[in-house]
Write a protein that holds these residues in place. Structure first.
Motif, PDB file in Angstrom:
ATOM      1  N   THR A 141       0.753  -1.132   0.016  1.00 27.53           N
ATOM      2  CA  THR A 141      -0.124  -0.094   0.004  1.00 27.53           C
ATOM      3  C   THR A 141       0.934   1.279  -0.172  1.00 27.53           C
ATOM      4  O   THR A 141       0.598   2.286  -0.583  1.00 27.53           O
ATOM      5  CB  THR A 141      -0.851  -0.095   1.107  1.00 27.53           C
ATOM      6  OG1 THR A 141      -1.782  -1.341   1.305  1.00 27.53           O
ATOM      7  CG2 THR A 141      -1.812   1.256   1.210  1.00 27.53           C
ATOM      8  N   TYR A 142       1.854   0.929   0.759  1.00 26.30           N
ATOM      9  CA  TYR A 142       3.037   2.333   0.781  1.00 26.30           C
ATOM     10  C   TYR A 142       3.586   2.839  -0.544  1.00 26.30           C
ATOM     11  O   TYR A 142       3.622   3.781  -0.936  1.00 26.30           O
ATOM     12  CB  TYR A 142       3.853   1.950   1.921  1.00 26.30           C
ATOM     13  CG  TYR A 142       4.897   3.187   2.294  1.00 26.30           C
ATOM     14  CD1 TYR A 142       4.619   4.245   3.070  1.00 26.30           C
ATOM     15  CD2 TYR A 142       6.117   3.585   1.510  1.00 26.30           C
ATOM     16  CE1 TYR A 142       5.401   5.340   3.341  1.00 26.30           C
ATOM     17  CE2 TYR A 142       6.904   4.404   1.718  1.00 26.30           C
ATOM     18  CZ  TYR A 142       6.615   5.363   2.560  1.00 26.30           C
ATOM     19  OH  TYR A 142       7.278   6.659   2.958  1.00 26.30           O
ATOM     20  N   ARG A 143       3.874   1.498  -1.061  1.00 21.38           N
ATOM     21  CA  ARG A 143       4.656   1.801  -2.482  1.00 21.38           C
ATOM     22  C   ARG A 143       3.401   2.394  -3.499  1.00 21.38           C
ATOM     23  O   ARG A 143       3.908   3.049  -4.120  1.00 21.38           O
ATOM     24  CB  ARG A 143       5.160   0.467  -2.802  1.00 21.38           C
ATOM     25  CG  ARG A 143       6.394  -0.080  -2.061  1.00 21.38           C
ATOM     26  CD  ARG A 143       7.065  -1.105  -2.787  1.00 21.38           C
ATOM     27  NE  ARG A 143       6.437  -2.529  -2.947  1.00 21.38           N
ATOM     28  CZ  ARG A 143       6.282  -3.380  -2.069  1.00 21.38           C
ATOM     29  NH1 ARG A 143       6.895  -3.329  -0.860  1.00 21.38           N
ATOM     30  NH2 ARG A 143       5.609  -4.153  -2.152  1.00 21.38           N
ATOM     31  N   SER A 144       2.298   1.780  -3.386  1.00 22.74           N
ATOM     32  CA  SER A 144       1.152   1.940  -4.458  1.00 22.74           C
ATOM     33  C   SER A 144       1.043   3.670  -4.067  1.00 22.74           C
ATOM     34  O   SER A 144       1.005   4.203  -5.212  1.00 22.74           O
ATOM     35  CB  SER A 144       0.236   1.461  -4.184  1.00 22.74           C
ATOM     36  OG  SER A 144      -1.015   1.820  -5.010  1.00 22.74           O
ATOM     37  N   LEU A 145       0.697   4.150  -2.896  1.00 23.84           N
ATOM     38  CA  LEU A 145       0.573   5.425  -2.875  1.00 23.84           C
ATOM     39  C   LEU A 145       1.695   6.286  -3.224  1.00 23.84           C
ATOM     40  O   LEU A 145       1.562   7.395  -3.719  1.00 23.84           O
ATOM     41  CB  LEU A 145       0.119   5.767  -1.389  1.00 23.84           C
ATOM     42  CG  LEU A 145      -1.310   5.213  -0.803  1.00 23.84           C
ATOM     43  CD1 LEU A 145      -1.392   5.658   0.795  1.00 23.84           C
ATOM     44  CD2 LEU A 145      -2.463   5.900  -1.552  1.00 23.84           C
ATOM     45  N   THR A 146       2.975   5.797  -2.876  1.00 21.96           N
ATOM     46  CA  THR A 146       3.938   6.653  -3.246  1.00 21.96           C
ATOM     47  C   THR A 146       4.054   6.947  -4.795  1.00 21.96           C
ATOM     48  O   THR A 146       4.612   7.897  -5.329  1.00 21.96           O
ATOM     49  CB  THR A 146       5.459   6.120  -2.570  1.00 21.96           C
ATOM     50  OG1 THR A 146       5.193   5.957  -1.223  1.00 21.96           O
ATOM     51  CG2 THR A 146       6.515   6.984  -2.992  1.00 21.96           C
ATOM     52  N   GLU A 147       3.970   5.754  -5.440  1.00 24.51           N
ATOM     53  CA  GLU A 147       4.100   5.712  -6.847  1.00 24.51           C
ATOM     54  C   GLU A 147       3.035   6.859  -7.492  1.00 24.51           C
ATOM     55  O   GLU A 147       3.301   7.397  -8.416  1.00 24.51           O
ATOM     56  CB  GLU A 147       3.863   4.402  -7.518  1.00 24.51           C
ATOM     57  CG  GLU A 147       5.069   3.496  -7.156  1.00 24.51           C
ATOM     58  CD  GLU A 147       4.657   2.127  -7.430  1.00 24.51           C
ATOM     59  OE1 GLU A 147       3.874   1.780  -7.860  1.00 24.51           O
ATOM     60  OE2 GLU A 147       5.868   1.223  -7.123  1.00 24.51           O
TER      61      GLU A 147
END
Length: 240
Positions: A80-86
């Protein structure tokens, strides 16, 4: 007379032989009983060891299951963190927001200068656009609840509308919450709260630090599937 004595001797010999045989039998019976008792003790000990081993295996299996659940939850949070950051990369690079972990919660932090004029709870055009972009990034997290939190620096405010920073930070949080709803987020997934100056990220000792403390945080609340069930809590409290 001799015949009678011979018979008596024969009878006595038979009696002595029978007594010896009885004694031998009693000795063998005692030995057999001891062997049986020892075997029962051994079997009882084996059963106890087996029960203990079963309990240890069950505890180890439960611990392994819990660790696997924690690993899966951690991997889901990281994804989730990676997805939001991207999705928000362009805004992050432009300094319009940040995605971070704070106090164990994943959150999106937007500076008040982007969203509001000083002392105001009315979104600026740039703020409305930023909130709409955030809403679009959060749209894929349909199973989450979000808490919109308003924060200020420690400089006091006292106006007719905002007697203190609590009222100002709360009004700003509600404004952002309404903007998220207007950008198609579900109202029942959102909450709003104001912390005033009482939850700073850095000391209010320089203008730059005060600017960091003036912010809106959109916190991702823990997914219910990541929390222990009441049964788990009961078992833990009972030492099971």
């Amino acid at each position: 007379m001799a015949a009678a004595k011979a018979q008596d001797d024969a009878d006595k010999a038979k009696a002595d032989a029978q007594a010896k045989a009885n004694q031998d039998l009693q000795t063998r019976l005692a030995a057999a009983q001891k062997q049986l008792d020892d075997l029962n003790k051994l079997l009882a000990g084996t059963t106890a060891d087996k029960d203990k081993l079963d309990r240890l295996m069950q505890a180890s299996s439960a611990q392994l299951d819990e660790l696997q659940k924690q690993k899966a939850a951690a991997e889901a949070r990281a994804a989730t963190y990676r997805s939001l950051t991207e999705q928000l990369r362009s805004m992050i690079d432009a300094g319009q927001l940040s995605v971070k972990i704070r106090k164990g919660r994943m959150l999106i932090s937007l500076p008040n200068e982007l969203l509001f004029d000083s002392g105001s709870a009315v979104l600026k055009k740039a703020g409305t656009d930023a909130v709409a972009s955030v809403a679009q990034a959060l749209a894929g997290l349909s199973d989450r609840q979000f808490l919109v939190a308003g924060h200020t620096d420690d400089k006091p405010i006292h106006t007719g509308r905002f007697p203190s920073n609590w009222e100002l930070s709360t009004a700003r949080a509600v404004t952002v919450t309404r903007a998220l709803v207007a950008a198609n987020m579900k109202p029942d997934s959102l909450g709003a709260v104001g912390y005033g100056e009482f939850d700073p990220v850095v000391a209010n000792d320089t203008p730059e630090h005060r600017a960091q403390n003036r912010r809106i945080e959109i916190q991702l609340q823990p997914n219910l599937s990541e929390l222990p069930s009441m049964d788990d809590l009961d078992n833990s409290a009972a030492g099971k």
